[in-house]
Write an enzyme that holds these catalytic residues in place. Structure first.
Site, PDB file in Angstrom:
ATOM      1  N   TYR A 129      30.513  32.602  42.005  1.00  0.00           N
ATOM      2  CA  TYR A 129      31.154  33.806  41.453  1.00  0.00           C
ATOM      3  C   TYR A 129      30.134  34.945  41.322  1.00  0.00           C
ATOM      4  O   TYR A 129      30.402  36.078  41.735  1.00  0.00           O
ATOM      5  CB  TYR A 129      31.764  33.457  40.091  1.00  0.00           C
ATOM      6  CG  TYR A 129      32.645  34.532  39.482  1.00  0.00           C
ATOM      7  CD1 TYR A 129      33.971  34.667  39.875  1.00  0.00           C
ATOM      8  CD2 TYR A 129      32.157  35.389  38.502  1.00  0.00           C
ATOM      9  CE1 TYR A 129      34.795  35.639  39.306  1.00  0.00           C
ATOM     10  CE2 TYR A 129      32.964  36.354  37.931  1.00  0.00           C
ATOM     11  CZ  TYR A 129      34.284  36.470  38.333  1.00  0.00           C
ATOM     12  OH  TYR A 129      35.096  37.434  37.757  1.00  0.00           O
ATOM     13  N   SER A 178      32.740  42.661  38.470  1.00  0.00           N
ATOM     14  CA  SER A 178      32.661  41.962  37.181  1.00  0.00           C
ATOM     15  C   SER A 178      31.332  42.311  36.542  1.00  0.00           C
ATOM     16  O   SER A 178      30.399  42.742  37.231  1.00  0.00           O
ATOM     17  CB  SER A 178      32.722  40.449  37.435  1.00  0.00           C
ATOM     18  OG  SER A 178      32.377  39.713  36.271  1.00  0.00           O
TER      19      SER A 178
HETATM   20  P1  NAD Z   1      44.316  36.110  37.535  1.00  0.00           P
HETATM   21  O1  NAD Z   1      44.152  34.659  37.912  1.00  0.00           O
HETATM   22  O2  NAD Z   1      45.268  36.487  36.470  1.00  0.00           O
HETATM   23  O3  NAD Z   1      44.646  36.966  38.824  1.00  0.00           O
HETATM   24  C1  NAD Z   1      44.126  36.681  40.079  1.00  0.00           C
HETATM   25  C2  NAD Z   1      45.079  37.211  41.097  1.00  0.00           C
HETATM   26  O4  NAD Z   1      44.591  36.886  42.403  1.00  0.00           O
HETATM   27  C3  NAD Z   1      46.480  36.579  40.968  1.00  0.00           C
HETATM   28  O5  NAD Z   1      47.452  37.554  41.248  1.00  0.00           O
HETATM   29  C4  NAD Z   1      46.459  35.506  42.038  1.00  0.00           C
HETATM   30  O6  NAD Z   1      47.742  35.204  42.520  1.00  0.00           O
HETATM   31  C5  NAD Z   1      45.619  36.199  43.095  1.00  0.00           C
HETATM   32  N1  NAD Z   1      45.021  35.287  44.065  1.00  0.00           N
HETATM   33  C6  NAD Z   1      44.283  34.179  43.832  1.00  0.00           C
HETATM   34  N2  NAD Z   1      43.966  33.597  45.007  1.00  0.00           N
HETATM   35  C7  NAD Z   1      44.518  34.360  45.999  1.00  0.00           C
HETATM   36  C8  NAD Z   1      44.565  34.269  47.404  1.00  0.00           C
HETATM   37  N3  NAD Z   1      43.984  33.257  48.058  1.00  0.00           N
HETATM   38  N4  NAD Z   1      45.234  35.223  48.083  1.00  0.00           N
HETATM   39  C9  NAD Z   1      45.856  36.230  47.431  1.00  0.00           C
HETATM   40  N5  NAD Z   1      45.850  36.377  46.097  1.00  0.00           N
HETATM   41  C10 NAD Z   1      45.185  35.443  45.389  1.00  0.00           C
HETATM   42  O7  NAD Z   1      42.825  36.607  37.188  1.00  0.00           O
HETATM   43  P2  NAD Z   1      42.303  38.012  36.661  1.00  0.00           P
HETATM   44  O8  NAD Z   1      41.550  37.709  35.434  1.00  0.00           O
HETATM   45  O9  NAD Z   1      43.370  39.038  36.622  1.00  0.00           O
HETATM   46  O10 NAD Z   1      41.254  38.388  37.813  1.00  0.00           O
HETATM   47  C11 NAD Z   1      41.459  39.436  38.741  1.00  0.00           C
HETATM   48  C12 NAD Z   1      40.110  39.947  39.262  1.00  0.00           C
HETATM   49  O11 NAD Z   1      39.359  40.455  38.152  1.00  0.00           O
HETATM   50  C13 NAD Z   1      39.249  38.860  39.892  1.00  0.00           C
HETATM   51  O12 NAD Z   1      38.548  39.392  41.005  1.00  0.00           O
HETATM   52  C14 NAD Z   1      38.281  38.502  38.780  1.00  0.00           C
HETATM   53  O13 NAD Z   1      37.075  37.973  39.261  1.00  0.00           O
HETATM   54  C15 NAD Z   1      38.086  39.861  38.131  1.00  0.00           C
HETATM   55  N6  NAD Z   1      37.582  39.797  36.744  1.00  0.00           N
HETATM   56  C16 NAD Z   1      38.307  39.210  35.743  1.00  0.00           C
HETATM   57  C17 NAD Z   1      37.800  39.193  34.434  1.00  0.00           C
HETATM   58  C18 NAD Z   1      38.570  38.582  33.264  1.00  0.00           C
HETATM   59  O14 NAD Z   1      37.993  38.432  32.175  1.00  0.00           O
HETATM   60  N7  NAD Z   1      39.835  38.270  33.381  1.00  0.00           N
HETATM   61  C19 NAD Z   1      36.548  39.756  34.195  1.00  0.00           C
HETATM   62  C20 NAD Z   1      35.834  40.330  35.239  1.00  0.00           C
HETATM   63  C21 NAD Z   1      36.373  40.355  36.515  1.00  0.00           C
END
Ligand code: NAD
Length: 257
Positions: free
Chosen positions: A152, A139
């Site tokens: 985080y 991130s």
């Molecule tokens: P999201 O909530 O849409 O997706 C998260 C995914 O992780 C989902 O598929 C969920 O089912 C899964 N998950 C959660 N807990 C779990 C567990 N215990 N075991 C297995 N799977 C699990 O969120 P996202 O925004 O797609 O985030 C995905 C990654 O990207 C994360 O690591 C997040 O920190 C990172 N990220 C997101 C953003 C953003 O703006 N959306 C920015 C930077 C980084």
């Protein structure tokens, strides 16, 4: 179809960025294992739908990335893991003195420790083939901080460090490890926050996105899951064979500030 014949395991991939990365890897020809902690019909239907649309093999394996044994079983059950994308992640926002201990433990387990477990099982498989790609979804918070996101930010800085160690331990073996550092990405999770923010700030959709949500992102545009997926495909390509131990920001200029 540059990834034909490769198998990719993407953790936390039944929604958001993980699903977007899985789709782009499939579009590039990779067979897939997708994952989350649930085991619903719709999870398996999602795997079937990706398979049908891209003409690749896709399996859904339920495993809870907060549990070390589940992380290791996921890779063992996958049977092959040429490309490992550590994506599963959660967030909680609170000041340090009031941060719930259980939330701290869960964020560290899912966002950081899971990558240690999956990587530990995947590396011998990659070494046996003399080829592998580890792509960690970190991130902008792996490079900078924001208040109230202690767990985080700690986990995401940790995954950047872990990525560097993975790269060094695999250097010269045909295996690379890199971290993608997204800024704000328009996932269903983020999309769902827009109506509330519009109400709170009495602003229209575009203004709330530009002035409130993307206040720290100089482009004032979200990154998309397709762009994160495309970056992952690049890291898996031959062009990136010497790109290892680094971070690639996809953040509209956030970390240039
Ligand atoms: P999201 O909530 O849409 O997706 C998260 C995914 O992780 C989902 O598929 C969920 O089912 C899964 N998950 C959660 N807990 C779990 C567990 N215990 N075991 C297995 N799977 C699990 O969120 P996202 O925004 O797609 O985030 C995905 C990654 O990207 C994360 O690591 C997040 O920190 C990172 N990220 C997101 C953003 C953003 O703006 N959306 C920015 C930077 C980084």
């Amino acid at each position: 179809m540059i990834l034909k014949g490769k198998t990719a395991v993407v953790t936390g991939s039944n929604s958001g960025i993980g699903l977007g990365v899985a789709e782009e890897l499939a579009r590039a020809g990779a067979d897939l294992v997708i994952n989350s902690f649930t085991d619903r019909d719709e999870d398996h239907a999602l795997a079937a739908s990706i398979a049908a649309r891209h003409g690749v093999a896709v399996r859904y394996i339920a495993a809870d990335m907060s549990k070390g044994d589940d992380c290791r079983r996921l890779i063992e059950q996958a049977g092959a893991c040429d490309i490992l994308v550590n994506n599963a992640g959660i967030q909680h926002v609170a000041p340090i003195e009031g941060f719930p201990v259980a939330k701290w433990d869960a964020i560290l387990a899912i966002n950081l420790t899971s990558a240690f477990h999956t990587t530990a099982v995947a590396l011998p498989m990659m070494r046996a083939k003399g080829w592998g790609r580890v792509v960690n979804i970190a991130s902008a918070h792996g490079l900078t901080a924001s208040p109230f996101k202690s767990a985080y930010v700690a986990a995401k800085h940790g995954i950047v460090g872990f990525t560097k160690v993975t790269a060094l331990e695999c250097a010269g073996q045909g295996i690379t490890a890199n971290a993608i550092c997204p800024g704000y990405v328009l996932t269903p999770l983020v999309e769902a926050q827009i109506p509330d923010q519009m109400k709170t700030h009495n602003m229209d959709r575009d203004t709330v996105i530009r002035e409130v949500m993307l206040e720290r992102q100089p482009s004032r545009q979200f990154a998309t899951v397709e762009q994160i997926g495309g970056t992952a495909v690049y890291l898996c390509s031959d062009a990136a064979a010497q790109v290892t131990g680094t971070t690639i920001s996809v953040d509209g200029g956030w970390t240039a500030l």
